[in-house]
Write a protein that holds these residues in place. Sequence first.
Motif, PDB file in Angstrom:
ATOM      1  N   UNK A  42       0.852  -1.187   0.000  1.00 46.93           N
ATOM      2  CA  UNK A  42       0.000   0.000   0.000  1.00 46.93           C
ATOM      3  C   UNK A  42       0.889   1.239   0.000  1.00 46.93           C
ATOM      4  N   UNK A  43       0.305   2.391  -0.234  1.00 51.34           N
ATOM      5  CA  UNK A  43       1.094   3.628  -0.217  1.00 51.34           C
ATOM      6  C   UNK A  43       1.717   3.848   1.151  1.00 51.34           C
ATOM      7  N   UNK A  44       0.980   3.516   2.219  1.00 55.14           N
ATOM      8  CA  UNK A  44       1.497   3.702   3.576  1.00 55.14           C
ATOM      9  C   UNK A  44       2.687   2.779   3.834  1.00 55.14           C
ATOM     10  N   UNK A  45       2.547   1.507   3.442  1.00 54.50           N
ATOM     11  CA  UNK A  45       3.643   0.561   3.618  1.00 54.50           C
ATOM     12  C   UNK A  45       4.862   0.997   2.807  1.00 54.50           C
ATOM     13  N   UNK A  46       4.613   1.417   1.589  1.00 54.84           N
ATOM     14  CA  UNK A  46       5.716   1.832   0.719  1.00 54.84           C
ATOM     15  C   UNK A  46       6.483   2.987   1.350  1.00 54.84           C
ATOM     16  N   UNK A  47       5.761   3.967   1.863  1.00 57.61           N
ATOM     17  CA  UNK A  47       6.404   5.133   2.471  1.00 57.61           C
ATOM     18  C   UNK A  47       7.209   4.734   3.701  1.00 57.61           C
ATOM     19  N   UNK A  48       6.641   3.844   4.527  1.00 64.14           N
ATOM     20  CA  UNK A  48       7.342   3.415   5.734  1.00 64.14           C
ATOM     21  C   UNK A  48       8.571   2.584   5.403  1.00 64.14           C
ATOM     22  N   UNK A  49       8.501   1.808   4.341  1.00 68.02           N
ATOM     23  CA  UNK A  49       9.583   0.885   4.004  1.00 68.02           C
ATOM     24  C   UNK A  49      10.737   1.579   3.292  1.00 68.02           C
ATOM     25  N   UNK A  50      10.412   2.490   2.372  1.00 69.56           N
ATOM     26  CA  UNK A  50      11.459   3.075   1.529  1.00 69.56           C
ATOM     27  C   UNK A  50      11.730   4.547   1.815  1.00 69.56           C
ATOM     28  N   UNK A  51      10.914   5.182   2.630  1.00 62.93           N
ATOM     29  CA  UNK A  51      11.189   6.538   3.088  1.00 62.93           C
ATOM     30  C   UNK A  51      11.399   7.545   1.975  1.00 62.93           C
ATOM     31  N   UNK A  52      12.404   8.430   2.202  1.00 62.65           N
ATOM     32  CA  UNK A  52      12.660   9.495   1.241  1.00 62.65           C
ATOM     33  C   UNK A  52      13.103   8.995  -0.113  1.00 62.65           C
ATOM     34  N   UNK A  53      13.857   7.882  -0.132  1.00 58.15           N
ATOM     35  CA  UNK A  53      14.289   7.334  -1.415  1.00 58.15           C
ATOM     36  C   UNK A  53      13.115   6.885  -2.253  1.00 58.15           C
ATOM     37  N   UNK A  54      12.129   6.281  -1.603  1.00 58.52           N
ATOM     38  CA  UNK A  54      10.937   5.865  -2.325  1.00 58.52           C
ATOM     39  C   UNK A  54      10.156   7.049  -2.859  1.00 58.52           C
ATOM     40  N   UNK A  55      10.085   8.114  -2.058  1.00 60.48           N
ATOM     41  CA  UNK A  55       9.382   9.322  -2.502  1.00 60.48           C
ATOM     42  C   UNK A  55      10.069   9.930  -3.714  1.00 60.48           C
ATOM     43  N   UNK A  56      11.397   9.922  -3.725  1.00 58.76           N
ATOM     44  CA  UNK A  56      12.135  10.454  -4.873  1.00 58.76           C
ATOM     45  C   UNK A  56      11.855   9.629  -6.132  1.00 58.76           C
TER      46      UNK A  56
END
Length: 387
Positions: free
Chosen positions: A59-73
């Motif tokens: 999910x978007x929440x899991x993705x954000x928690x797992x990959x943090x700023x790198x995932x957002x980039x």
Amino acid sequence: MAHVLSPYLSRHTVCGGEVNDILILGDGNFSFSQSLCSLLRRQHQDTPPPNVVTTTLDSEEWFSALYGGGGADTLAALSAFDFCTVLHGVDATRLADAPPPPLRARRFDRVIYNFPHVNGKQNARRNRALLCDTLASVARAALRARGEACVALVTGQGGTSAEARTLDGYTQSWQAATQAAEAGLTLAAVELFSVADFPGYALACHRPHGGAFSPGAAPLLHTFVHGGAAAGGVATRDAPAYQHELHLVGAPPEDPDAVARAVRSVAGAGNVLAVRLVHTYAPPQQPLFPQHDSGGQAGSGGGGGSARSGGGSSSGGCSGGAAIANCAYEITYASRTAALSRGAADELRAAVEAQVPALLGGRALRPGKSGRGVSRAVPAHLLGFHG
């Protein structure tokens, strides 16, 4: 096996279809998708690139928690590609059940699934099920008729003739071609996969830790197509093969090819790799005297004689009579042109047992030797078939 430019950048599928729509499954951190989109834009400077839909189970929440700023980039970079759509929470094994709107009633020319694996401790049986369920989902709900499903696997996982040269190597693998056959797809090509072809692609394990992992020394890309869409050498060598024995009462026919012709006429020549006589034998000797049951002596006749009297000899191999010969033929099923699952192979076995005896002049099947299912699948090349 020589490495060539990644098939992911080819403008056509192995079946000759033009690639206009690409679906990427299970790209956890989306780094592969970002790299592929960059390469596609560079490749298609004068023409529109293919449409890309990339997905992750998280999910978007899991993705954000797992990959943090790198995932957002990474997500920000993907948003710059107007031909790319990003979807979260997509289960690759259930594309037909509850697809999000961008996937509903949509078909793709190329479906990409890189280095799939179940969460937690690795288990070949569970990963085979994951591969089979995903390919079945893709075949049923996502892949166009001339499309291709591309699966990159870690060294040793595929179990094809490209790396598994022994039965042990195959049984310990994920048995990719066999899982594809259960899903209705056939293996069309196996090639080296180079992570280096995709700058910025960072392979990561599945949640909860998301750490990096190695694909091995020589990961392979397996390309699957709808049954028969691209039959060839790879499809024949790695086709799942199934065996059973056909036991007939009586000696083998005088014509040594009679049984093979009858089997192929029932099962279809394209589904039968071999029919061979493996042995002839006499049935077990019957007792000279009938057995007694719980109700008293068996075989006592109304004329006052007992089973011990009488001069006739038994026709079943008893004293004074010749034993009736039996013969057994080993039949190997595999399809050169279509996906043949174990269930489909067993249907062929049942049809052969039901129809072949009549084609051989009314032969009888050996009692107790029919109705047994076909063997588990083994790649044709491990049984000596290399066509």
